[in-house]
Design a protein around this motif. Structure first.
Motif, PDB file in Angstrom:
ATOM      1  N   THR A   1      62.746  64.419 111.088  1.00  0.00           N
ATOM      2  CA  THR A   1      62.080  64.057 112.176  1.00  0.00           C
ATOM      3  C   THR A   1      60.509  63.358 112.015  1.00  0.00           C
ATOM      4  N   TYR A   2      60.117  62.925 112.972  1.00  0.00           N
ATOM      5  CA  TYR A   2      58.713  62.371 112.858  1.00  0.00           C
ATOM      6  C   TYR A   2      57.888  63.440 112.735  1.00  0.00           C
ATOM      7  N   SER A   3      58.006  64.603 113.401  1.00  0.00           N
ATOM      8  CA  SER A   3      57.078  65.578 113.188  1.00  0.00           C
ATOM      9  C   SER A   3      57.367  66.388 111.797  1.00  0.00           C
TER      10      SER A   3
ATOM     11  N   VAL B   1      64.323  53.073 104.826  1.00  0.00           N
ATOM     12  CA  VAL B   1      64.080  53.904 105.772  1.00  0.00           C
ATOM     13  C   VAL B   1      64.330  53.428 107.041  1.00  0.00           C
ATOM     14  N   VAL B   2      64.704  54.162 108.034  1.00  0.00           N
ATOM     15  CA  VAL B   2      65.353  53.860 109.350  1.00  0.00           C
ATOM     16  C   VAL B   2      64.492  54.454 110.362  1.00  0.00           C
ATOM     17  N   LEU B   3      63.689  53.992 111.279  1.00  0.00           N
ATOM     18  CA  LEU B   3      63.085  54.782 112.150  1.00  0.00           C
ATOM     19  C   LEU B   3      64.024  54.611 113.445  1.00  0.00           C
ATOM     20  N   ASP B   4      64.312  55.721 113.913  1.00  0.00           N
ATOM     21  CA  ASP B   4      65.316  55.782 115.298  1.00  0.00           C
ATOM     22  C   ASP B   4      64.133  56.136 116.472  1.00  0.00           C
ATOM     23  N   GLU B   5      64.452  55.380 117.468  1.00  0.00           N
ATOM     24  CA  GLU B   5      63.463  55.523 118.696  1.00  0.00           C
ATOM     25  C   GLU B   5      62.211  55.029 118.085  1.00  0.00           C
ATOM     26  N   GLY B   6      61.883  53.861 117.327  1.00  0.00           N
ATOM     27  CA  GLY B   6      60.816  53.455 116.347  1.00  0.00           C
ATOM     28  C   GLY B   6      59.582  53.284 117.386  1.00  0.00           C
ATOM     29  N   HIS B   7      59.693  53.071 118.671  1.00  0.00           N
ATOM     30  CA  HIS B   7      58.518  52.858 119.314  1.00  0.00           C
ATOM     31  C   HIS B   7      57.557  54.093 119.269  1.00  0.00           C
ATOM     32  N   THR B   8      58.052  55.243 118.734  1.00  0.00           N
ATOM     33  CA  THR B   8      57.550  56.531 118.923  1.00  0.00           C
ATOM     34  C   THR B   8      56.070  56.158 118.046  1.00  0.00           C
ATOM     35  N   ILE B   9      56.181  55.273 116.871  1.00  0.00           N
ATOM     36  CA  ILE B   9      55.146  55.053 116.221  1.00  0.00           C
ATOM     37  C   ILE B   9      53.905  53.925 116.629  1.00  0.00           C
ATOM     38  N   ARG B  10      54.130  53.820 117.980  1.00  0.00           N
ATOM     39  CA  ARG B  10      53.289  52.924 118.408  1.00  0.00           C
ATOM     40  C   ARG B  10      51.529  52.978 118.391  1.00  0.00           C
ATOM     41  N   ASN B  11      51.208  54.184 118.423  1.00  0.00           N
ATOM     42  CA  ASN B  11      49.679  54.468 118.300  1.00  0.00           C
ATOM     43  C   ASN B  11      49.257  54.158 117.045  1.00  0.00           C
ATOM     44  N   PRO B  12      48.784  53.207 116.692  1.00  0.00           N
ATOM     45  CA  PRO B  12      48.098  52.827 115.603  1.00  0.00           C
ATOM     46  C   PRO B  12      47.178  53.973 114.864  1.00  0.00           C
ATOM     47  N   ASN B  13      46.561  54.676 115.532  1.00  0.00           N
ATOM     48  CA  ASN B  13      45.803  55.589 114.951  1.00  0.00           C
ATOM     49  C   ASN B  13      46.129  57.109 114.848  1.00  0.00           C
ATOM     50  N   ALA B  14      47.389  57.135 115.392  1.00  0.00           N
ATOM     51  CA  ALA B  14      48.267  58.726 115.223  1.00  0.00           C
ATOM     52  C   ALA B  14      48.102  58.948 113.931  1.00  0.00           C
ATOM     53  N   LEU B  15      48.271  60.095 113.521  1.00  0.00           N
ATOM     54  CA  LEU B  15      48.745  60.538 112.074  1.00  0.00           C
ATOM     55  C   LEU B  15      49.997  60.133 111.841  1.00  0.00           C
ATOM     56  N   GLN B  16      50.837  60.495 113.017  1.00  0.00           N
ATOM     57  CA  GLN B  16      52.445  60.166 112.753  1.00  0.00           C
ATOM     58  C   GLN B  16      52.827  58.616 112.255  1.00  0.00           C
ATOM     59  N   THR B  17      51.832  57.829 112.925  1.00  0.00           N
ATOM     60  CA  THR B  17      52.074  56.465 112.401  1.00  0.00           C
ATOM     61  C   THR B  17      51.699  55.984 110.960  1.00  0.00           C
ATOM     62  N   LYS B  18      50.628  56.613 110.428  1.00  0.00           N
ATOM     63  CA  LYS B  18      50.088  56.659 109.117  1.00  0.00           C
ATOM     64  C   LYS B  18      50.976  57.200 108.210  1.00  0.00           C
TER      65      LYS B  18
ATOM     66  N   VAL C   1      54.243  57.752 108.593  1.00  0.00           N
ATOM     67  CA  VAL C   1      55.352  56.951 108.700  1.00  0.00           C
ATOM     68  C   VAL C   1      55.051  55.478 107.543  1.00  0.00           C
ATOM     69  N   HIS C   2      53.934  55.010 107.927  1.00  0.00           N
ATOM     70  CA  HIS C   2      53.622  53.855 107.128  1.00  0.00           C
ATOM     71  C   HIS C   2      53.704  53.997 105.734  1.00  0.00           C
ATOM     72  N   SER C   3      53.345  55.231 105.244  1.00  0.00           N
ATOM     73  CA  SER C   3      53.028  55.223 103.886  1.00  0.00           C
ATOM     74  C   SER C   3      54.057  55.700 103.142  1.00  0.00           C
ATOM     75  N   LEU C   4      55.288  55.779 103.579  1.00  0.00           N
ATOM     76  CA  LEU C   4      56.591  55.806 103.211  1.00  0.00           C
ATOM     77  C   LEU C   4      56.979  54.683 102.406  1.00  0.00           C
ATOM     78  N   ASP C   5      57.432  54.720 100.956  1.00  0.00           N
ATOM     79  CA  ASP C   5      57.810  53.776 100.239  1.00  0.00           C
ATOM     80  C   ASP C   5      59.256  53.280 100.337  1.00  0.00           C
TER      81      ASP C   5
END
Length: 885
Positions: free
Chosen positions: A477-479, A499-516, A518-522
DNA sequence: ACCGCCGGGTGCC
DNA sequence: ACCGCCGGGTGCC
């Protein structure tokens, strides 16, 4: 009144950068006074030039020079964009300003006199300076640069005055500079000279159109899934599969890149480099809900399992085909790792392994993808890939594959068969759809296929990288990803195949830790599944593009300069670019999209009935008394002009009225509707706050936290009566100290003032002092259900309410009338949810015919196809009904 | 000559 | 850098 206000203000708050206020001491030889620090001390941090890039205006432009080219490797083309970066720790000059090219390589420095003028305004974030180099090529020692100064209107004079003191002046009009500047990459004067400015309405409708009518040929090819997929795909799902496979195996340059005499050239920034930019091996699958994004993705995983080959049940090393050599190199083996089966929450398919006894045969006949259309002329999958996939299928195809693989280029063989492709696919989804993924794997993958799936969730999850890297699919999960981020988590150590993001719009906030996090996955291949591609604005798209590693958009500056700003200022080129970009990486179909003249899905006709229920006299009396009391309170706020700071109370009142329409017992008599007055004594205040948090928690079933936008985790209430997750608000208080403010109303908040909800049941149906009584609405529901049961006892229904306590009251009524029912709400564990869904979906005789569903828990991604009726029990506004129906 | 001028050394910040 | 700047060498015509 909408929650939008709440959300946007919280966001703004979260997005405002916080600077380190302490001055840094430098051991630099040429320390001199920074007069700006004092002159500008009145400038508030909240008006920083980085807070909201869209609200910046162009102060003007000037020419400068970049020096020291000798010493750096970075090169620049004519008209190429460059970035300016402060370098406060430069040992020779603490005012140093670096100049970097699009790739982030340093090109040189801004000449020191100019840097001395720029650094104070840059450091105070009063201005964002962008550079473009008109003549970049062939410079040896210095090069010219045109600088554009962007900032908030209110900081303009401060910046101009400051520059004046240093003897610099900005050109503002088109005169003199206009021509040369607007031709320099990305530096048009559009904000002062609006081009063909589109209105907001026009812009919005252009956005809507972006995803429609994407019916290009390359997206209508179909591909049969691997045999390991047992579900028959619908035509549009085969199209999705074909498109996804071809994107994963793509050798295409990413959008806006061209090959020009031996260099790779980016047409947006004019950046060029020798190294080929990585192909985007993935994209956005933006199909509408219900079109089968999950199934298409499962088909992708199995069909393009490794190196363009499908999943087999066998060790491919034993294969005697024309591609044996390359497969040997790849070393990808299947089914030989049973000893490594995941433990704990892992799930391993048990299956009767018939056919395993004769690997050769089954390999050749069973585990092959097939194309719908005759293969020879289709270019949608790289021919070579296709040949490998087909190896051994028939003599004719064998020949073809032989020919092709002999002629492979080095690049191809490297990308497909360097033997280093990792194995597992990581799927990240909201918790609420996790069970759906598990179900769908169960449902669509042939039972005899040996697919390791690991659910990486919960405290028992394995921290061992090896365990994870040996899976085929890891679900999380994102959490969890966010929580693990920075904690030495295996998720962030492993290189993923996909890497597949389901309901991918949940990473829309660029400053959210969650977005970071997810971005850091290789990963080698990256996918975003979403039904709402551009939900609020273009800004949402950036974090998705950054996740897809789309060069050069991984840096926000380039995204903003090349697309976001041109689009929002209404430049035609901006929209054109955006369209081209989206077209190249997105597949979007809606329920009204047609394939070969037919709708994608033929669903039974939907009938909507509105039934208005008349309240009983007693119910109406209660309703009216609460309504009158509420009107009085709100009227007072209104007269005091404090409506906005009390909007939580206003909402609470509205919720209470809506509850009264459902059942009087939903509104506890202990909850006075009087508000929280500022002059309450501590004890009274405390009691009121506790009542308020109880109300919030009991009313909305699965209430969101305005900080993380997720379900409330350890809900706490502030003195200003706003409810957040405890960890979220604690973090805010910590990072804001000593003067932390409420993200919603900006009142002062303190750690010691937070109140948790006392542990006691909040379910009115469980209250002992209240005897069970029905309500008008419950009566209406029951008579509808009973009438239905008389007609056809097997008909299944879903009963939805946002109030879980209402569902509990309905339970009592259902029991009285002997209905079999199950229930799904936000308080249930994942396991319980799965059980509930499975029992409801089951066709066995003792399967429940009614599901009680909380609105939030049932929000997305549930497959409840067993039901043919849905009762929406809450009062609905028009807006709601449009969303639901 | 406490100058001018010459020509070599040198070069980001 | 085919520049500017620095500092040493030098000094009528």
């Amino acid at each position: 009144m909408s929650w939008g206000f709440m959300r946007s203000s919280a966001w703004k708050f979260l997005q405002s950068p916080r600077y380190n206020r302490s001055r840094v001491e430098y051991a630099a030889p040429n320390i001199f006074f920074d007069e700006v620090q004092d002159a500008m001390s009145s400038a508030d941090d909240s008006t920083s030039a980085e807070e909201d890039l869209d609200s910046l205006v162009l102060f003007g432009m000037m020419k400068g020079s970049v020096v020291g080219l000798r010493y750096y490797a970075g090169v620049v083309n004519n008209n190429e964009m460059v970035a300016l970066q402060r370098e406060p720790n430069n040992p020779y000059d603490r005012n140093a300003v670096k100049v970097n090219n699009v790739n982030g390589e340093q090109v040189g420095h801004i000449k020191k006199e100019l840097a001395a003028a720029l650094s104070p305004v840059m450091d105070r974030k009063l201005v964002k300076i962008e550079g473009a180099v008109p003549y970049g090529a062939h410079n040896v020692f210095t090069m010219p640069v045109t600088l554009s100064f962007w900032g908030r209107e209110e900081n303009k004079t401060t910046v101009l005055d400051h520059l004046k003191k240093h003897g610099f002046r900005l050109e503002t009009g088109p005169k003199g500079f206009g021509k040369s500047f607007s031709s320099a990459a990305g530096s048009s004067l559009s904000s002062s000279l609006p081009a063909v400015q589109l209105t907001l309405e026009q812009l919005k409708s252009e956005f809507d159109k972006l995803f429609e009518d994407l019916k290009e040929d390359d997206k209508t090819q179909e591909l049969e899934p691997a045999r390991s997929v047992q579900t028959k795909l619908l035509p549009h799902q085969k199209q999705a599969l074909s498109w996804m496979v071809s994107r994963e195996n793509s050798q295409e340059l990413p959008p806006f890149w061209e090959e020009r005499n031996g260099f790779y050239y980016n047409t947006l920034t004019n950046f060029a480099e020798k190294e080929r930019p990585e192909s985007v091996r993935g994209g956005i699958l933006a199909d509408d809900m219900g079109l089968g994004k999950t199934l298409s993705t499962i088909a992708l995983i199995l069909t393009n399992f490794h190196d363009g080959k499908p999943l087999t049940t066998l060790t491919s090393g034993k294969q005697k085909t024309n591609t044996a050599e390359s497969q040997g190199q790849c070393g990808e083996t299947r089914g030989s790792d049973n000893s490594q089966a995941a433990t704990g929450t892992s799930r391993k398919r048990q299956k009767p392994r018939k056919g395993k006894s004769d690997p050769q045969d089954s390999e050749e006949e069973e585990w092959l993808p097939r194309k719908t259309k005759s293969s020879s002329s289709c270019g949608f999958v790289d021919d070579d890939q296709f040949a490998m996939a087909l190896a051994g299928a028939s003599p004719a195809v064998k020949k073809k594959s032989n020919k092709k693989s002999a002629g492979k280029t080095k690049a191809q063989s490297q990308s497909k068969c360097d033997g280093k492709l990792p194995r597992p696919t990581l799927i990240i989804c909201p918790l609420s759809v996790m069970s759906n993924w598990i179900d769908q794997f169960e449902q669509h993958v042939r039972a005899e296929v040996d697919l390791n799936i690991y659910v990486y969730y919960g405290p028992e999850r394995s921290k061992d990288s090896n365990t994870l890297s040996q899976q085929d699919v890891v679900l999380t999960t994102y959490s969890t990803v966010t929580h693990d981020y920075g904690n030495n988590s295996p998720l962030h150590k492993i290189k993923w195949l996909r890497v597949v993001l389901d309901e991918g719009h949940t990473i829309r906030n660029p400053n959210a830790l969650q977005t970071k996090a997810v971005h850091s996955l290789d990963a080698v291949r990256r996918w975003v599944l979403t039904g709402t591609p551009i939900q609020n604005s273009l800004k949402d798209l950036w974090s998705i593009l950054s996740f897809l590693k789309l060069k050069p958009f991984t840096e926000r500056e380039w995204w903003h300069r090349t697309i976001q700003r041109p689009v929002t200022t209404g430049e035609e080129a901006g929209l054109r670019r955006l369209q081209a970009l989206i077209k190249s990486i997105t597949l979007r179909r809606t329920k009204t999209t047609k394939v070969k003249g037919k709708l994608l899905l033929q669903l039974p006709e939907r009938k909507v009935y509105m039934q208005y229920i008349k309240l009983s006299t007693e119910e109406r009396e209660i309703y009216e008394s609460v309504q009158n009391e509420g009107k009085a309170v709100i009227g007072r706020y209104f007269n005091e002009g404090t409506i906005m700071t009390h909007y939580a109370d206003v909402l609470a009142l509205l919720v209470r009225l809506r509850q009264l329409c459902c059942h009087p017992h939903l509104v506890s008599s202990t909850l006075s509707s009087s508000s929280i007055a500022a002059n309450s004594t501590p004890d009274e205040l405390r009691e009121k706050l506790v009542n308020k948090i109880k109300l919030v928690l009991s009313s909305g079933s699965d209430e969101e936290c305005a900080i993380c936008l997720d379900s409330l985790n350890i809900p706490v209430i502030t003195h200003c009566a706003h409810v957040f997750c405890k960890p979220c608000i604690c973090q805010v208080i910590h990072s804001e100290k000593p003067n932390a403010k409420c993200p919603l109303c900006r009142s002062e908040i303190r750690l010691e003032h937070l109140l948790e909800c006392p542990e006691e049941e909040m379910d009115p149906s469980a209250r002992k002092d209240q005897k069970w009584v029905s309500s008008s609405k419950v009566d209406a529901l029951m008579s509808a259900l009973m009438e239905q049961r008389n007609k056809d006892p097997r008909v299944k229904s879903i009963v939805v309410s946002q109030f879980t306590s209402f569902l509990s009251l309905i339970e009592t009524a259902l029991r009285e009338s002997g209905f079999m029912f199950t229930r799904l709400d936000g308080s249930m564990t994942q396991k319980k949810r799965t059980e509930a869904i499975q029992s409801f979906q089951s066709s066995s005789v003792d399967s429940p015919t009614i599901m009680l569903l909380s609105l939030k828990a049932g929000g997305v991604g549930l497959n409840l196809t067993a039901a043919s009726r849905l009762f929406l029990m809450d009062p609905v506004s028009r807006i709601h009904s449009e969303r639901i129906f």
